[in-house]
Write a protein that holds these residues in place. Structure first.
Motif, short mmCIF file in Angstrom:
data_model
loop_
_atom_site.label_atom_id
_atom_site.label_comp_id
_atom_site.label_asym_id
_atom_site.label_seq_id
_atom_site.Cartn_x
_atom_site.Cartn_y
_atom_site.Cartn_z
N ALA A 288 0.84 -1.21 0.00
CA ALA A 288 0.00 0.00 0.00
C ALA A 288 0.87 1.25 0.00
CB ALA A 288 -0.92 -0.02 1.22
N ALA A 289 2.15 1.09 -0.38
CA ALA A 289 3.08 2.23 -0.31
C ALA A 289 2.58 3.42 -1.13
CB ALA A 289 4.46 1.81 -0.79
N ALA A 290 1.97 3.12 -2.26
CA ALA A 290 1.52 4.21 -3.14
C ALA A 290 0.17 4.79 -2.69
CB ALA A 290 1.45 3.72 -4.58
N ALA A 291 -0.33 4.29 -1.57
CA ALA A 291 -1.59 4.85 -1.05
C ALA A 291 -1.40 5.21 0.42
CB ALA A 291 -2.71 3.83 -1.20
N GLY A 431 20.14 12.43 1.46
CA GLY A 431 19.83 13.74 0.92
C GLY A 431 18.49 14.17 1.48
N ALA A 432 17.91 15.19 0.91
CA ALA A 432 16.55 15.58 1.30
C ALA A 432 15.63 15.17 0.15
CB ALA A 432 16.49 17.06 1.60
N ASN A 433 15.60 15.98 -0.92
CA ASN A 433 14.81 15.58 -2.09
C ASN A 433 15.36 14.30 -2.71
OD1 ASN A 433 12.84 17.94 -2.56
ND2 ASN A 433 14.79 18.95 -2.16
N ALA A 434 16.69 14.19 -2.75
CA ALA A 434 17.31 12.99 -3.35
C ALA A 434 16.90 11.74 -2.58
CB ALA A 434 18.84 13.13 -3.35
N LEU A 435 16.65 11.90 -1.30
CA LEU A 435 16.21 10.78 -0.47
C LEU A 435 14.72 10.49 -0.71
CD1 LEU A 435 16.93 9.06 2.29
CD2 LEU A 435 15.49 10.81 3.32
N ASP A 436 13.93 11.54 -0.61
CA ASP A 436 12.48 11.35 -0.65
C ASP A 436 12.00 10.86 -2.02
OD1 ASP A 436 12.25 12.10 1.98
OD2 ASP A 436 11.89 14.20 1.53
N PHE A 437 12.54 11.45 -3.07
CA PHE A 437 12.12 11.00 -4.40
C PHE A 437 12.60 9.58 -4.68
CE2 PHE A 437 11.84 15.69 -5.44
CZ PHE A 437 10.46 15.70 -5.64
N GLU A 585 12.33 22.79 -0.05
CA GLU A 585 13.09 22.88 1.19
C GLU A 585 12.74 21.71 2.10
OE1 GLU A 585 13.66 26.63 2.78
OE2 GLU A 585 14.09 25.93 4.80
N SER A 586 13.76 20.99 2.55
CA SER A 586 13.62 19.84 3.45
C SER A 586 12.85 18.68 2.84
CB SER A 586 12.95 20.23 4.79
OG SER A 586 13.59 21.33 5.34
N GLY A 587 12.63 18.69 1.52
CA GLY A 587 11.93 17.58 0.88
C GLY A 587 10.53 17.42 1.43
C1 FYN Z 1 4.98 5.99 -2.67
N1 FYN Z 1 4.15 6.80 -3.37
C2 FYN Z 1 4.04 6.33 -4.61
C3 FYN Z 1 4.84 5.19 -4.67
N2 FYN Z 1 5.40 5.00 -3.46
N3 FYN Z 1 3.35 6.78 -5.66
C4 FYN Z 1 3.42 6.07 -6.80
N4 FYN Z 1 4.17 4.97 -6.95
C5 FYN Z 1 4.88 4.50 -5.92
N5 FYN Z 1 5.62 3.41 -6.04
C6 FYN Z 1 3.48 7.99 -2.88
C7 FYN Z 1 2.87 7.83 -1.50
O1 FYN Z 1 1.57 7.33 -1.53
C8 FYN Z 1 2.90 9.26 -1.04
O2 FYN Z 1 1.82 9.96 -1.61
C9 FYN Z 1 4.17 9.82 -1.65
O3 FYN Z 1 4.47 8.99 -2.76
C10 FYN Z 1 5.36 9.80 -0.70
O4 FYN Z 1 5.49 8.52 -0.20
P1 FYN Z 1 6.43 8.21 1.02
O5 FYN Z 1 7.74 8.73 0.70
O6 FYN Z 1 6.30 6.78 1.38
O7 FYN Z 1 5.66 9.00 2.15
P2 FYN Z 1 6.01 10.30 2.97
O8 FYN Z 1 4.73 11.00 3.22
O9 FYN Z 1 7.12 11.10 2.43
O10 FYN Z 1 6.48 9.58 4.29
C11 FYN Z 1 6.70 10.26 5.47
C12 FYN Z 1 8.04 9.92 6.07
C13 FYN Z 1 9.08 10.12 4.98
C14 FYN Z 1 8.30 10.83 7.25
C15 FYN Z 1 8.06 8.46 6.52
O11 FYN Z 1 8.98 11.43 4.47
C16 FYN Z 1 10.47 9.86 5.44
O12 FYN Z 1 10.91 8.74 5.64
N6 FYN Z 1 11.21 10.90 5.53
C17 FYN Z 1 12.60 10.88 5.93
C18 FYN Z 1 13.07 12.27 5.75
C19 FYN Z 1 14.46 12.43 6.16
O13 FYN Z 1 14.99 11.71 7.00
N7 FYN Z 1 15.11 13.38 5.56
C20 FYN Z 1 16.50 13.62 5.77
C21 FYN Z 1 16.70 14.96 6.35
S1 FYN Z 1 16.60 16.17 5.17
P3 FYN Z 1 0.49 10.26 -0.79
O14 FYN Z 1 -0.09 8.96 -0.39
O15 FYN Z 1 -0.34 11.02 -1.76
O16 FYN Z 1 0.97 11.08 0.38
C22 FYN Z 1 16.87 17.61 6.00
O17 FYN Z 1 16.33 18.60 5.59
#
Ligand code: FYN
Ligand code: ADP
Length: 599
Positions: A288-291, A431-437, A585-587
């Motif tokens: 359910a990662a994408a939801a 990274g920040a964006n590099a991590l999250d994306f 900023e901060s991803g």
């Molecule tokens: C996930 N998503 C997807 C997929 N996987 N969409 C399509 N296909 C796939 N495969 C969707 C998911 O449903 C979310 O959309 C969105 O993409 C993001 O998913 P993610 O990354 O799982 O969820 P989110 O909200 O970012 O998770 C929160 C979090 C995470 C806190 C667990 O952000 C995290 O681990 N952050 C770590 C940040 C960090 O440590 N940064 C370093 C410091 S940077 P929606 O369902 O629509 O929300 C210093 O500045």
């Protein structure tokens, strides 16, 4: 009061103090064949316990220990900065379930390693930081010794346990205690203080051999109570909208087949935390990662397997979970499987805590499920599938675009394909964006293949994790790095080249922290605090040490360079030029910034 050291000396006539210079040159004070010394005993104690690798940085007083460990057949990986050696040790611990060893010099070297030790403890990674230390008598009287510091006292609050060994005959016990503390129960970081004088102490070889301990069952299974398992199963059975949350504790447990069986037999949708991605393939239909933002507030019963309800899960409450405001409970009931009996109720009520190791807990649950378990209601599964398909389609559209310059999506679309074609490769990511994306775009297919910033969101793990991942697994490593994150450990590309490791570093370079287009609002000469040198040629750093450096400005160039790196297994650094306006900023955690909080 008589000092402990003096009192012990009287009772241990077999132990002799060696000349103070014995640790410096490698030749002095070689024990006779009937004798052994502190160096040998440390090495033999580690080897006896199956520890074959040391990550560290030589210097006084542990230089000879690194030489002698290598001579004794251990793998000694020398770094350029202790923090990176520490991160390497900690992730080796996560990957192998054996404590990763980081070896440093005293005071400043010790402090450099300490960040990694604290990070290991926070992340529940088993690691032992072994630091040499200066003359106890001088340190304790604060008389100004070389690298004077009370390291034991400083380490103690930052790790799970801290020990000091003063006498050669206690080395076996010291190392046994350190191993047990690191891997038993909730794993974590352990500090072991070895004063310079210890290494050169000699004792009878036979007595030394007998003093060593091979630790029996260092991480004993912890079987959950039957009624706790029953309570959990009943709650799970009552759910209309159940959800399983897999954390890195589940990945650590190496109970992969049983975890997959539990998920598949119950038919319950699951959400992997970042380092649990790949425990089941991310393409699994129950993922359910994408939801994510749909399932968290909608679920009625959530089973946490090796995941804490910390900030990464919004503390189990608030709007993420459907609560009315930031602190309100969303109404979910929780089952929590964890090895730590203190974890439950740390943020919200846990209705069914199951305390034990993940492997034992999951197999007990599986046994209780039997063949007649009813799958979750179809309307729940259909609603998730609908959200998921919508998000996946949206993601597909974004990935198909080919902007110039590249953005995170077009670059990561390439990485996604390369990882799919190389599912055994290990992905390191910071990274920040590099991590999250990367987390949401790049699917993982096998357990423990994604290593990232973890519980603290720490920057700087990149090259240390990459070195350890390659050394421990022999598999190729792909490190996806923000340009800022890479800077924390960039010098270790020399280490990667020196050991000729199959590491492909990809820097998503957008010229700054978060993005690279900020300007100094005063019009002054200094750049804005978050921007770097524009168009920096990071790939030249890798070339400087004999590796392959590539500048990639299009997805096609990036693909070609990554494919070649994976094929050749040569140390490679690809500088992928990303639009400097790409990135937030901060991803995804912008909301944690105080200004955002104020709003
Ligand atoms: C996930 N998503 C997807 C997929 N996987 N969409 C399509 N296909 C796939 N495969 C969707 C998911 O449903 C979310 O959309 C969105 O993409 C993001 O998913 P993610 O990354 O799982 O969820 P989110 O909200 O970012 O998770 C929160 C979090 C995470 C806190 C667990 O952000 C995290 O681990 N952050 C770590 C940040 C960090 O440590 N940064 C370093 C410091 S940077 P929606 O369902 O629509 O929300 C210093 O500045
Ligand atoms: P994530 O960040 O992926 O959510 P956390 O680090 O927050 O994961 O949580 C991991 C949890 O797993 C910790 O609470 C830890 O006690 C637990 N844990 C670690 N190893 C085991 C194990 N072998 N069995 C059970 N629980 C474990």
């Amino acid at each position: 009061m008589e000092s402990v050291t003096a009192a012990r000396k009287e009772t241990t006539p077999a132990v002799a103090e060696a000349a103070p210079d014995a640790t410096s040159g490698g030749q002095a004070n070689v024990p006779s064949p009937q004798e052994t010394d502190g160096f040998r005993l440390v090495i033999e104690a580690l080897k006896l316990n199956g520890i074959d690798t040391i990550f560290g940085l030589p210097g006084i007083p542990i230089t000879d220990l690194t030489r002698k460990a290598q001579a004794a057949g251990m793998r000694v990986i020398s770094f350029r900065h202790e923090q990176n050696a520490g991160y390497a040790a900690s992730i080796a611990g996560f990957m192998t379930r054996k404590p990763g060893i980081c070896l440093t010099v005293s005071a400043p070297g010790f402090l450099n390693g300490l960040t990694a030790l604290a990070n290991a403890t926070t992340n529940c990674f088993p690691m032992i930081l072994i630091s040499g230390s200066s003359e106890r008598e001088i340190v304790d009287l604060q008389q100004g010794d070389y690298e004077e510091m009370d390291q034991l006292a400083i380490a103690r609050p930052l790790c799970k346990a801290a020990f000091r060994v003063l006498h050669a005959e206690d080395i076996g016990v010291g190392i046994a205690r350190a191993i047990r503390a690191a891997v038993s129960g909730r794993p974590g970081g352990v500090y072991l203080d070895l004063p310079a004088k210890l290494f050169a102490q000699t004792m009878a070889a036979e007595a030394g051999r007998k003093s060593l301990i091979k630790v029996v069952d260092p991480a004993p299974r912890q079987i959950p109570a039957r009624d706790a398992v029953q309570r959990a199963l009943e709650l799970l059975k009552s759910a209309k909208r159940p959800l399983i949350l897999l954390g890195k504790g589940a990945a650590y447990a190496q109970a992969d087949a049983d975890i997959r069986a539990l998920v598949e037999k119950t038919g319950i949708p699951y959400l992997p935390m970042a380092m649990a991605k790949g425990l089941l393939p991310d393409t699994h239909e129950q993922s359910a990662a994408a939801a994510r933002s749909y399932v968290l507030p909608e679920a009625d019963v959530v089973m946490l397997i090796g995941a804490r309800l910390n900030w990464l899960l919004s503390h189990g409450k608030g709007k993420t979970w459907g609560g009315k405001d930031a602190k309100a409970w969303g109404g979910q009931k929780f089952i929590q499987i964890d090895i730590s009996p203190q974890e439950a109720d740390s943020n919200v009520r846990i209705d069914a805590p199951v305390v034990g190791d993940v492997g034992s807990c999951v197999s007990a649950l599986l046994a209780g499920i039997g063949a007649t378990w009813a799958k979750p209601p179809a309307d729940w599964l259909n609603a998730i599938a609908e959200r998921k398909n919508k998000n996946v389609a949206k993601m597909g559209e974004t990935l198909a675009k080919n902007p110039m310059p590249m953005n995170f999506h077009s670059a990561l679309n390439v990485v996604r394909d390369i990882v799919k074609a190389n599912p055994d490769a290990i992905l390191v990511n910071e990274g920040a964006n590099a991590l999250d994306f990367t987390r949401s775009i790049v699917d993982m297919y096998k357990p423990r293949k994604r290593l990232d910033v973890g519980t603290w969101g720490v920057m700087g793990i990149g090259m240390g994790f990459s070195v350890a991942a390659a050394v421990v697994s022999g598999q190729p490593v792909i490190a996806i790095e923000g340009d800022s994150a890479f800077g924390f450990s960039g010098m270790e590309v020399e280490t990667i080249c020196r050991y000729n490791l199959p590491v492909c570093v990809v820097i998503l370079n957008n010229n700054g922290v978060y993005r690279g287009d900020e300007v100094n609002p005063t019009g002054g000469r200094d750049p804005a605090p978050l921007v770097f040198v524009k168009g920096a040629r990071y790939e030249k750093l890798m070339e400087a040490f004999g590796g392959v450096g590539v500048q990639a400005t299009t997805p096609a160039e990036l693909r070609k360079a990554m494919e070649e790196a994976l094929r050749s297994r040569k140390p490679t650094l690809i500088n992928a030029a990303i639009d400097e306006g790409a990135g937030t900023e901060s991803g995804r955690i912008t909301a944690l910034n105080p200004t955002a909080k104020k709003k």
